[in-house]
Design an enzyme around this catalytic site. Structure first.
Site, PDB file in Angstrom:
ATOM      1  N   ARG A 206       0.850  -1.203   0.000  1.00 39.02           N
ATOM      2  CA  ARG A 206       0.000   0.000   0.000  1.00 39.02           C
ATOM      3  C   ARG A 206       0.884   1.251   0.000  1.00 39.02           C
ATOM      4  NH1 ARG A 206      -3.616  -3.447   3.144  1.00 39.02           N
ATOM      5  NH2 ARG A 206      -2.432  -3.040   5.036  1.00 39.02           N
ATOM      6  N   PHE A 225     -10.956  -5.860  -5.666  1.00 41.87           N
ATOM      7  CA  PHE A 225     -10.890  -6.626  -4.418  1.00 41.87           C
ATOM      8  C   PHE A 225     -10.408  -5.678  -3.306  1.00 41.87           C
ATOM      9  CE2 PHE A 225      -9.703  -9.341  -8.025  1.00 41.87           C
ATOM     10  CZ  PHE A 225     -10.694 -10.316  -7.985  1.00 41.87           C
ATOM     11  N   ASN A 287     -18.977  -8.287  -8.669  1.00 41.38           N
ATOM     12  CA  ASN A 287     -17.945  -9.267  -8.964  1.00 41.38           C
ATOM     13  C   ASN A 287     -16.893  -8.610  -9.871  1.00 41.38           C
ATOM     14  OD1 ASN A 287     -16.518 -11.378 -10.282  1.00 41.38           O
ATOM     15  ND2 ASN A 287     -18.189 -12.782  -9.783  1.00 41.38           N
ATOM     16  N   CYS A 348      -2.120 -14.435  -3.250  1.00 47.22           N
ATOM     17  CA  CYS A 348      -1.819 -14.836  -1.872  1.00 47.22           C
ATOM     18  C   CYS A 348      -2.011 -16.341  -1.715  1.00 47.22           C
ATOM     19  CB  CYS A 348      -2.676 -14.058  -0.876  1.00 47.22           C
ATOM     20  SG  CYS A 348      -4.435 -14.323  -1.086  1.00 47.22           S
TER      21      CYS A 348
HETATM   22  N1  SAH Z   1      -6.600  -5.291  -0.995  1.00 47.91           N
HETATM   23  C1  SAH Z   1      -7.256  -5.465   0.277  1.00 47.91           C
HETATM   24  C2  SAH Z   1      -7.426  -6.924   0.655  1.00 47.91           C
HETATM   25  C3  SAH Z   1      -8.178  -7.777  -0.364  1.00 47.91           C
HETATM   26  S1  SAH Z   1      -8.826  -9.260   0.290  1.00 47.91           S
HETATM   27  C4  SAH Z   1      -6.528  -4.669   1.347  1.00 47.91           C
HETATM   28  O1  SAH Z   1      -5.470  -4.065   1.079  1.00 47.91           O
HETATM   29  O2  SAH Z   1      -7.005  -4.632   2.486  1.00 47.91           O
HETATM   30  C5  SAH Z   1      -9.822  -9.857  -1.007  1.00 47.91           C
HETATM   31  C6  SAH Z   1     -11.177  -9.179  -1.145  1.00 47.91           C
HETATM   32  O3  SAH Z   1     -11.786  -9.711  -2.322  1.00 47.91           O
HETATM   33  C7  SAH Z   1     -12.176  -9.411  -0.037  1.00 47.91           C
HETATM   34  O4  SAH Z   1     -12.576  -8.159   0.463  1.00 47.91           O
HETATM   35  C8  SAH Z   1     -13.391 -10.119  -0.706  1.00 47.91           C
HETATM   36  O5  SAH Z   1     -14.629  -9.642  -0.218  1.00 47.91           O
HETATM   37  C9  SAH Z   1     -13.207  -9.727  -2.136  1.00 47.91           C
HETATM   38  N2  SAH Z   1     -13.727 -10.632  -3.167  1.00 47.91           N
HETATM   39  C10 SAH Z   1     -13.623 -11.970  -3.255  1.00 47.91           C
HETATM   40  N3  SAH Z   1     -14.089 -12.436  -4.432  1.00 47.91           N
HETATM   41  C11 SAH Z   1     -14.509 -11.348  -5.130  1.00 47.91           C
HETATM   42  C12 SAH Z   1     -15.071 -11.150  -6.427  1.00 47.91           C
HETATM   43  N4  SAH Z   1     -15.269 -12.168  -7.265  1.00 47.91           N
HETATM   44  N5  SAH Z   1     -15.364  -9.894  -6.811  1.00 47.91           N
HETATM   45  C13 SAH Z   1     -15.158  -8.842  -5.978  1.00 47.91           C
HETATM   46  N6  SAH Z   1     -14.607  -8.970  -4.760  1.00 47.91           N
HETATM   47  C14 SAH Z   1     -14.288 -10.197  -4.329  1.00 47.91           C
END
Ligand code: SAH
Length: 406
Positions: A206, A225, A287, A348
């Site tokens: 970040r 995400f 999504n 991850c």
């Molecule tokens: N980048 C974030 C962490 C991401 S964790 C940070 O820095 O804090 C992954 C995220 O993906 C979760 O919040 C989950 O809700 C989301 N997620 C999972 N599958 C998804 C999809 N198909 N479309 C959108 N979001 C999704």
């Protein structure tokens, strides 16, 4: 003392101090859940003291490779204290810190994060479950804190034959907490958030994103995400530092409504993106796959994109399907990038190696007919350490891809 006798040849990984003993390596022996066992080679030589787990494929996890070591509360207290002290070695620039990172810290199956004055723990193996009370006391002692919340509701517990448990284990307090990471504030909820409430492992990435935003003065940013908006806040912090917030557009996408609400709140907490700020911040409850496709159809483009998906491949057995899923989103994201644009892409998944991930992104580029420079490799922040003995510890890897100018 109960004993596990291994099959011939199965002593090698323990001799290299790898802490896992698989069901298939064991010739005979057993114990109760979490009970300490002496692990021996086929000819009776001492290998390790380990915690037995009757139903898990990982049938035991080593506590110590020293024969004279007693596994007791004092031992666990010293291991906890050492791990906590080791965090002082890193310049973390946050009061959200991973204090115990499981196997890497000699405490297999234990995760402990500190958010301000509150500890949050996940007890994910039979061994740490059995020693929970001693470990909880040791953690408070090592940190001088009084509040410890348990979030033992991760899927790994099932594989160990353990039921989910959540709630205050020591002390009591607010479950909504605001941490300071680098120069910004982030609010999280330890009771309802993912994992222990926040993704501390992405802290350095970040920060890197903030620096890139400052340097490149991104106009259009897509954070896929986004969870609680960490990368969006970072981008805005970078743009603010560059005096380039005005006119910036940031789209944050997640499929979790509560996460998006937090993301919105986190922007406000930092004074970003409100009325009249000149920033257009959009939050899409959707999504990511669909959003990427729609944006391509609409002809939208971005000069920075973050792809930080959940774990598509928990183990190597899921690698094939996961590879297709990673390739797909990377291909779409590369198409949406402006020439010269920056993609931060992550995996991850423990089941996808850094090398394989690079290949996946390369083939996404081929399909998208996009050439890119890999300008940096990213990984988990140093309070989520890897150790020499435990290669499975490398789970988070990221690439910074810069799309070649036309
Ligand atoms: N980048 C974030 C962490 C991401 S964790 C940070 O820095 O804090 C992954 C995220 O993906 C979760 O919040 C989950 O809700 C989301 N997620 C999972 N599958 C998804 C999809 N198909 N479309 C959108 N979001 C999704």
């Amino acid at each position: 003392m109960k004993t596990l006798r291994l099959k011939p040849g199965k002593e090698r990984s323990l001799q290299r101090r790898h802490p896992w003993i698989f069901e298939s390596a064991i010739a005979r022996g057993g114990a109760d859940s979490g009970e300490t066992v002496r692990v021996e080679s086929h000819d009776g030589a001492f290998l390790a003291w380990a915690a037995f787990s009757p139903v898990s494929k990982i049938r035991a996890r080593a506590w110590s490779f020293v024969e004279t070591q007693r596994i007791d509360a004092a031992f666990l207290a010293s291991v906890c204290a050492r791990a906590v002290a080791a965090r002082g070695l890193f310049d973390l620039q946050s009061d959200g810190v991973r204090l115990i990172h499981g196997e890497a810290d000699g405490l297999p199956g234990l995760i402990v994060d500190r958010y301000g004055d509150t500890l949050v723990a996940q007890f994910l193996s039979a061994g740490v479950e059995r020693w929970k009370a001693a470990i909880a006391d040791a953690l408070l002692e090592a940190t001088g804190l009084h509040k410890l919340y348990e979030r033992s509701d991760a899927s790994g517990r099932e594989r160990e034959g353990l039921k989910p448990v959540t709630g205050w284990l020591r002390g009591e307090g607010a479950t909504e907490i605001t941490i300071r990471e680098h120069g910004w504030k982030l609010s999280l909820d330890i009771a309802t958030g993912h994992k222990t409430g926040f993704y501390l492992d992405q802290r350095d990435s970040r920060q890197r994103f903030a620096e890139l935003a400052q340097h490149r003065r991104f106009r259009r940013v897509l954070n896929c995400f986004c969870y609680t908006g960490g990368f969006t806040v970072a981008a805005l912090a970078g743009l603010q530092a560059a005096g380039a917030m005005d006119g910036a557009e940031l789209v944050s996408v997640d499929s979790s409504q509560p996460a998006l609400e937090k993301a919105r709140a986190n922007l406000a907490l930092n004074g970003f993106g409100g009325e009249g700020s000149g920033v257009k911040a959009e939050f899409l409850d959707a999504n990511v796959n669909n959003v990427l496709r729609e944006f391509i159809e609409q002809g939208r483009t971005f000069d920075a994109i973050v792809l930080d998906p959940p774990k598509f491949a928990p183990t190597a057995a899921h690698a094939d399907r996961a590879a297709r899923a990673y390739k797909d989103i990377n291909r779409l994201a590369l198409k949406l990038l402006e020439p010269g644009g920056v993609l931060l892409t992550f995996s991850c998944s423990g089941g996808i190696s850094a090398d394989l991930f690079h290949k996946i992104v390369a083939s996404a580029g081929m399909d998208a007919q996009v050439d890119g420079y890999i300008s940096e490799r990213l990984g988990a922040a140093p309070d989520h350490p890897m150790t020499i003995e435990f290669p499975e510890g490398e789970y988070l890897k990221g690439l910074v891809v810069v799309k070649k100018p036309a």
